[in-house]
Design an enzyme around this catalytic site. Structure first.
Site, PDB file in Angstrom:
ATOM      1  N   HIS A 183      32.898 -16.536  10.388  1.00 39.31           N
ATOM      2  CA  HIS A 183      33.874 -17.490  10.911  1.00 39.31           C
ATOM      3  C   HIS A 183      34.945 -17.785   9.867  1.00 39.31           C
ATOM      4  CE1 HIS A 183      35.535 -20.240  13.650  1.00 39.31           C
ATOM      5  NE2 HIS A 183      34.442 -20.826  14.109  1.00 39.31           N
ATOM      6  N   ALA A 184      34.640 -17.541   8.600  1.00 39.88           N
ATOM      7  CA  ALA A 184      35.631 -17.734   7.548  1.00 39.88           C
ATOM      8  C   ALA A 184      36.774 -16.740   7.673  1.00 39.88           C
ATOM      9  CB  ALA A 184      34.975 -17.609   6.167  1.00 39.88           C
TER      10      ALA A 184
END
Length: 216
Positions: free
Chosen positions: A193-194
């Protein structure tokens, strides 16, 4: 071997700097998202020109990944985020004799003919090599793509217990299925998700669909 070319990200102006830090450090999560892709033009092209569908599919995926900065995110030697200039596919081959698989990799090129030649030469030279890593020398700027041609799945999840989700994308393809004149194939994108949010995942699948249809 020299470190591959990359572009450092200016954290002062990067809109996702807080999101990156949050999902990299405070809440290191990743996600998997599966979509059905119409591969009819790609499959017809492969059959017409007597090419391996797998090689054509890897090209379409590689072209998609290389078109998006979010799919080429990396950490520079000093630990700050950057973007690879180009990433190369690390793909799997299946061994019929013992039912194991091996990782191979080949150089990505935007020109399809050049890429397909790279793919074919790699499979011819290293495709018989057993073990997890069939071709040595995997570059740092890679992403993963594989295929489970036995399954027309609707969902697929990849995770590492206790680990940090990978910034590079992991793309998993299933078995293609015909629906009249249309042929669909499930594709799963797994990523930190980063590196990418749902918006970017949506862009990935939209562009992948376009790249598959471009073979018509």
């Amino acid at each position: 071997m020299a470190f591959p070319s990359y572009r450092a990200i200016d954290l002062e102006t990067w809109p996702r700097r807080e999101h990156f830090a949050y999902y990299r450090d405070a809440l290191p999560v990743g996600y998997s998202l599966t979509c059905q892709i119409d591969v009819s033009p790609l499959l017809d092209f492969a059959h017409k020109h007597r090419l391996r569908f797998y090689g054509c599919l890897i090209y379409a995926v590689s072209r998609t990944v290389n078109a998006m900065d979010e799919m080429k995110l990396m950490l520079t030697p000093d630990g700050t985020p950057g973007i690879w200039a180009k990433v190369h596919p690390n793909f799997t081959v299946f061994h019929e004799d013992d039912h194991t698989f091996s990782d191979l990799w080949c150089h990505y090129d935007a020109d399809f003919s050049t890429f397909y030649q790279n793919f074919s030469q790699t499979v011819e030279e290293f495709g018989h090599c057993h073990g997890v890593k069939g071709r040595p020398g995997q570059p740092a700027n890679f992403f993963c793509v594989s295929c489970a041609p036995w399954l027309d799945f609707t969902g697929f999840s990849t995770f590492t217990a206790g680990g940090t989700p990978s910034l590079f994308p992991i793309v998993t393809c299933g078995r293609y299925t015909r629906h009249g004149e249309t042929c669909t194939l499930p594709v799963t994108l797994t990523i930190s998700h980063a590196a990418a949010d749902g918006y970017h995942a949506g862009q990935f699948f939209q562009l992948l669909q376009e790249n598959c249809r471009a073979f018509s």
